[in-house]
Design a protein around this motif. Structure first.
Motif: not given
Length: 216
Positions: A14-15, A62, A180, A182, A185, A195, A198-199, A204
């Motif tokens: 995620h971010m 990502a 955030i 996992s 999420i 979501i 968030l990612t 996503r």
């Protein structure tokens, strides 16, 4: 060459992971950050974890487009549990110590370092970049390591890190904390919640396409 190694379950990435990696890269002027999904995390053996294939694909998506980020499936190539000591030794042996390694982990994980396999050896093999976060007071080494072991390290004012007998440092660095997780999420996906932001969008979309994290 200075490389950062960032391991984790990444279920999903995620971010928060990405932003921390970017800030550590900048702080230490690293040439590369290697994202290393765990195949069988020794601390999560009883947890239901998404297949390595899907987690690896999400990491690849990502980090795509960032030339400073790369992916390694080294822990999936090994049989058995994924131990950080073996991962660090793998990189040191493969590159014949021509790279300087910064092992990246959160302060909560560092507080539990004594539960890791051969943790004393690991802490002397490479540099450690510990990400400080709210709720985990930075107590230096004394809060996580036995006194007889931490006594081998001396605080270096010049580098703002604890220098060990092998010349490697343990650094504590504050980074932007993005609250955030996992697990959150996954929960949001199961309950049909958004979501977005968030990612990364490619992750996503991958989750949606492959119906990941859905209720059974």
């Amino acid at each position: 060459m200075k490389w950062g190694l960032l391991g984790g379950t990444f279920d999903p990435i995620h971010m928060g992971h990405l932003r921390c990696a970017e800030e550590i890269r900048e702080i230490f002027e690293l040439n590369r950050i290697v994202f290393i999904p765990a195949s069988k995390s020794p601390h999560k053996l009883d947890a239901e974890i998404t297949s390595f294939y899907h987690r690896a694909q999400m990491v690849r998506l990502a980090i795509e487009g960032n030339p400073s980020f790369s992916f390694s499936d080294v822990e999936h190539q090994r049989a058995g549990k994924s131990y950080s000591i073996e991962t660090v030794e793998y990189f040191l042996n493969k590159y014949l110590k021509s790279i300087e390694i910064y092992f990246i982990l959160g302060q909560d994980a560092f507080q539990a370092i004594q539960t890791w396999k051969e943790w004393q050896k690991l802490l002397l093999l490479c540099n450690f970049a510990v990400l400080t976060r709210p709720g985990y007071e930075n107590m230096g080494l004394s809060g996580a390591l036995p006194e007889e072991f931490s006594a081998q390290f001396t605080y270096d004012e010049k580098t703002s890190g604890y220098r060990g007998p092998t010349g490697h440092h343990i650094y504590f660095r504050k980074v932007t904390f993005l609250d955030i997780s996992s697990s959150d999420i996954r929960s949001r996906v199961r309950h049909g919640k958004s979501i977005t932001y968030l990612t990364p969008d490619p992750v996503r979309h991958y989750i949606q396409k492959n119906n990941l994290f859905q209720m059974d």
